[in-house]
Motif scaffolding. Structure first.
Motif, mmCIF file in Angstrom:
data_model
loop_
_atom_site.group_PDB
_atom_site.id
_atom_site.type_symbol
_atom_site.label_atom_id
_atom_site.label_comp_id
_atom_site.label_asym_id
_atom_site.label_seq_id
_atom_site.Cartn_x
_atom_site.Cartn_y
_atom_site.Cartn_z
ATOM 1 N N GLU A 174 0.824 -1.201 0.000
ATOM 2 C CA GLU A 174 0.000 0.000 0.000
ATOM 3 C C GLU A 174 0.867 1.262 0.000
ATOM 4 O O GLU A 174 2.036 1.235 0.357
ATOM 5 C CB GLU A 174 -0.919 -0.001 1.215
ATOM 6 C CG GLU A 174 -1.879 -1.168 1.244
ATOM 7 C CD GLU A 174 -2.841 -1.115 2.410
ATOM 8 O OE1 GLU A 174 -3.987 -1.544 2.237
ATOM 9 O OE2 GLU A 174 -2.441 -0.669 3.507
ATOM 10 N N GLY A 175 0.259 2.358 -0.425
ATOM 11 C CA GLY A 175 0.966 3.632 -0.377
ATOM 12 C C GLY A 175 0.917 4.383 -1.688
ATOM 13 O O GLY A 175 -0.014 4.229 -2.479
ATOM 14 N N GLU A 176 1.928 5.194 -1.921
ATOM 15 C CA GLU A 176 1.932 6.103 -3.059
ATOM 16 C C GLU A 176 1.955 5.371 -4.398
ATOM 17 O O GLU A 176 2.626 4.358 -4.558
ATOM 18 C CB GLU A 176 3.148 7.034 -2.999
ATOM 19 C CG GLU A 176 3.122 8.042 -1.869
ATOM 20 C CD GLU A 176 4.242 9.056 -1.980
ATOM 21 O OE1 GLU A 176 4.957 9.043 -3.011
ATOM 22 O OE2 GLU A 176 4.404 9.866 -1.050
ATOM 23 N N ARG A 177 1.204 5.923 -5.340
ATOM 24 C CA ARG A 177 1.268 5.537 -6.734
ATOM 25 C C ARG A 177 1.352 6.812 -7.573
ATOM 26 O O ARG A 177 0.639 7.782 -7.296
ATOM 27 C CB ARG A 177 0.039 4.714 -7.159
ATOM 28 C CG ARG A 177 -0.136 3.392 -6.443
ATOM 29 C CD ARG A 177 0.968 2.415 -6.795
ATOM 30 N NE ARG A 177 0.685 1.078 -6.301
ATOM 31 C CZ ARG A 177 1.041 0.625 -5.092
ATOM 32 N NH1 ARG A 177 1.671 1.423 -4.241
ATOM 33 N NH2 ARG A 177 0.757 -0.616 -4.729
ATOM 34 N N ARG A 178 2.209 6.810 -8.564
ATOM 35 C CA ARG A 178 2.348 7.962 -9.455
ATOM 36 C C ARG A 178 1.917 7.557 -10.855
ATOM 37 O O ARG A 178 2.357 6.528 -11.372
ATOM 38 C CB ARG A 178 3.802 8.430 -9.487
ATOM 39 C CG ARG A 178 4.328 8.944 -8.145
ATOM 40 C CD ARG A 178 4.024 10.397 -7.951
ATOM 41 N NE ARG A 178 4.542 10.900 -6.680
ATOM 42 C CZ ARG A 178 4.463 12.162 -6.298
ATOM 43 N NH1 ARG A 178 3.894 13.056 -7.091
ATOM 44 N NH2 ARG A 178 4.943 12.553 -5.138
ATOM 45 N N THR A 179 1.048 8.333 -11.462
ATOM 46 C CA THR A 179 0.597 8.051 -12.819
ATOM 47 C C THR A 179 0.655 9.315 -13.658
ATOM 48 O O THR A 179 0.618 10.434 -13.121
ATOM 49 C CB THR A 179 -0.847 7.505 -12.828
ATOM 50 O OG1 THR A 179 -1.726 8.490 -12.248
ATOM 51 C CG2 THR A 179 -0.957 6.217 -12.033
ATOM 52 N N ASP A 180 0.751 9.136 -14.942
ATOM 53 C CA ASP A 180 0.701 10.263 -15.882
ATOM 54 C C ASP A 180 -0.702 10.337 -16.457
ATOM 55 O O ASP A 180 -1.110 9.476 -17.245
ATOM 56 C CB ASP A 180 1.734 10.076 -16.994
ATOM 57 C CG ASP A 180 3.167 10.107 -16.465
ATOM 58 O OD1 ASP A 180 3.366 10.635 -15.353
ATOM 59 O OD2 ASP A 180 4.066 9.597 -17.152
ATOM 60 N N TRP A 181 -1.450 11.343 -16.045
ATOM 61 C CA TRP A 181 -2.844 11.515 -16.478
ATOM 62 C C TRP A 181 -3.109 13.013 -16.599
ATOM 63 O O TRP A 181 -3.326 13.681 -15.615
ATOM 64 C CB TRP A 181 -3.792 10.859 -15.469
ATOM 65 C CG TRP A 181 -5.229 10.870 -15.875
ATOM 66 C CD1 TRP A 181 -5.758 10.403 -17.049
ATOM 67 C CD2 TRP A 181 -6.337 11.362 -15.103
ATOM 68 N NE1 TRP A 181 -7.134 10.586 -17.059
ATOM 69 C CE2 TRP A 181 -7.504 11.167 -15.883
ATOM 70 C CE3 TRP A 181 -6.450 11.946 -13.841
ATOM 71 C CZ2 TRP A 181 -8.768 11.542 -15.424
ATOM 72 C CZ3 TRP A 181 -7.712 12.321 -13.389
ATOM 73 C CH2 TRP A 181 -8.857 12.102 -14.184
ATOM 74 N N PHE A 182 -3.001 13.526 -17.820
ATOM 75 C CA PHE A 182 -3.091 14.959 -18.131
ATOM 76 C C PHE A 182 -1.862 15.728 -17.624
ATOM 77 O O PHE A 182 -1.593 16.821 -18.090
ATOM 78 C CB PHE A 182 -4.366 15.592 -17.571
ATOM 79 C CG PHE A 182 -5.629 15.026 -18.153
ATOM 80 C CD1 PHE A 182 -5.827 14.949 -19.519
ATOM 81 C CD2 PHE A 182 -6.640 14.555 -17.315
ATOM 82 C CE1 PHE A 182 -6.990 14.419 -20.050
ATOM 83 C CE2 PHE A 182 -7.804 14.026 -17.834
ATOM 84 C CZ PHE A 182 -7.978 13.952 -19.210
ATOM 85 N N ALA A 183 -1.183 15.203 -16.644
ATOM 86 C CA ALA A 183 0.060 15.794 -16.145
ATOM 87 C C ALA A 183 0.928 14.649 -15.638
ATOM 88 O O ALA A 183 0.426 13.572 -15.306
ATOM 89 C CB ALA A 183 -0.217 16.800 -15.031
ATOM 90 N N ARG A 184 2.214 14.868 -15.561
ATOM 91 C CA ARG A 184 3.127 13.817 -15.120
ATOM 92 C C ARG A 184 3.136 13.718 -13.593
ATOM 93 O O ARG A 184 3.093 14.718 -12.878
ATOM 94 C CB ARG A 184 4.537 14.092 -15.624
ATOM 95 C CG ARG A 184 4.677 13.995 -17.145
ATOM 96 C CD ARG A 184 6.123 14.154 -17.570
ATOM 97 N NE ARG A 184 6.972 13.108 -17.020
ATOM 98 C CZ ARG A 184 7.109 11.894 -17.549
ATOM 99 N NH1 ARG A 184 6.442 11.578 -18.653
ATOM 100 N NH2 ARG A 184 7.901 11.008 -16.993
ATOM 101 N N GLY A 185 3.218 12.468 -13.120
ATOM 102 C CA GLY A 185 3.416 12.235 -11.694
ATOM 103 C C GLY A 185 2.241 12.552 -10.805
ATOM 104 O O GLY A 185 2.425 12.994 -9.666
ATOM 105 N N VAL A 186 1.017 12.318 -11.281
ATOM 106 C CA VAL A 186 -0.156 12.536 -10.437
ATOM 107 C C VAL A 186 -0.106 11.557 -9.260
ATOM 108 O O VAL A 186 0.050 10.346 -9.446
ATOM 109 C CB VAL A 186 -1.457 12.346 -11.239
ATOM 110 C CG1 VAL A 186 -2.674 12.504 -10.331
ATOM 111 C CG2 VAL A 186 -1.509 13.354 -12.390
ATOM 112 N N LEU A 187 -0.231 12.076 -8.053
ATOM 113 C CA LEU A 187 -0.072 11.272 -6.839
ATOM 114 C C LEU A 187 -1.416 10.728 -6.344
ATOM 115 O O LEU A 187 -2.370 11.489 -6.152
ATOM 116 C CB LEU A 187 0.574 12.113 -5.737
ATOM 117 C CG LEU A 187 0.719 11.470 -4.353
ATOM 118 C CD1 LEU A 187 1.602 10.234 -4.419
ATOM 119 C CD2 LEU A 187 1.264 12.492 -3.360
ATOM 120 N N LYS A 188 -1.460 9.407 -6.146
ATOM 121 C CA LYS A 188 -2.619 8.743 -5.559
ATOM 122 C C LYS A 188 -2.115 7.794 -4.484
ATOM 123 O O LYS A 188 -0.920 7.531 -4.375
ATOM 124 C CB LYS A 188 -3.411 7.973 -6.619
ATOM 125 C CG LYS A 188 -3.902 8.831 -7.777
ATOM 126 C CD LYS A 188 -4.591 7.992 -8.830
ATOM 127 C CE LYS A 188 -4.990 8.830 -10.043
ATOM 128 N NZ LYS A 188 -5.650 8.017 -11.092
#
Length: 242
Positions: A174-188
């Protein structure tokens, strides 16, 4: 403070063009399933957590809610919600859900759509919501499904026959996930389904209904691109009661 990617100009521009933001709830395939989970909100005081453009806030008022408080960390979101709303019984405020404080027993229903996967301390937020609801009040929310969020590099993986598979790895990490969605490195923040549901139970909520959204045949016939959503659940829909 919660990440405020929605005030990033590039992100907000792309996000605003999504069908669910252009067409409102009619553009959200999961909305009929959510609407079926909602309690009667007639004369209820409602809090909408992560209200965005205010689509759900306005819907709940039209459904009979006495008042709606819409909260969002994004100035862009709140500005748009205020501009699109002509109803004195809906109050939009900028608020960080990571540090949110709400008065005890101030609300009869809490709602949130696709917001809590941006929250690091979900347990604290659940405690805050529980304290703000009256006894017997309902709490309905949606998040990105843990199966959808788990992978470190989420993407469709086609096989030699062209069939696409969604990877599920690092599920228990569990914990941080980074995705590129309209911008780089969106944090979830990824949490397992057990962690999510046990946070509710541990704070005194009773689970009433759990749905893992999948489009209907009729929806797929209208929007064939939805067919891939049958391969894995993208959203988790939860109804709980105080």
């Amino acid at each position: 403070m919660a990440q405020n990617i929605y005030d990033n100009s590039d992100f907000f521009k792309g996000y605003s063009q999504l069908p669910r933001q252009v067409h409102g709830l009619a553009g959200a395939p999961e909305w009929p399933a959510i609407a079926a989970m909602l309690p009667d909100v007639t004369d209820r005081r409602v809090v909408d957590l992560g209200c965005g453009f205010g689509w759900a806030s306005r819907y709940l008022r039209e459904a009979g809610a006495r008042s709606v408080l819409g909260l969002d960390v994004s100035q862009n979101m709140i500005a748009r919600a205020r501009a699109d709303t002509d109803d004195a019984a809906i109050d939009y405020r900028i608020a960080d859900l990571e540090t949110l404080e709400l008065p005890g027993g101030a609300f009869d229903f809490a709602f949130s759509a696709l917001t809590f996967h941006y929250i690091r301390d979900f347990d604290r937020l659940v405690r805050t919501i529980h304290g703000a609801l009256t006894p017997g009040a309902h709490f309905v929310f949606t998040i990105e499904h843990p199966v959808f969020m788990a992978a470190m590099r989420p993407r469709w993986l086609p096989d030699e026959d062209g069939h696409k598979t969604w990877p599920v790895n690092c599920y228990a990490m569990e914990g941080e996930r980074r995705t590129d969605w309209f911008a780089r490195g969106v944090l979830k923040y990824h949490r397992t389904m057990a962690t999510t549901l046990n946070a509710l139970i541990g704070r005194g909520f009773a689970l009433r209904e759990i749905r893992e959204f999948a489009p209907t045949e009729a929806q797929i016939a209208q929007m064939p691109e939805l067919a891939e959503e049958l391969e894995r659940p993208m959203m988790l829909l939860v109804s709980a009661q105080r």
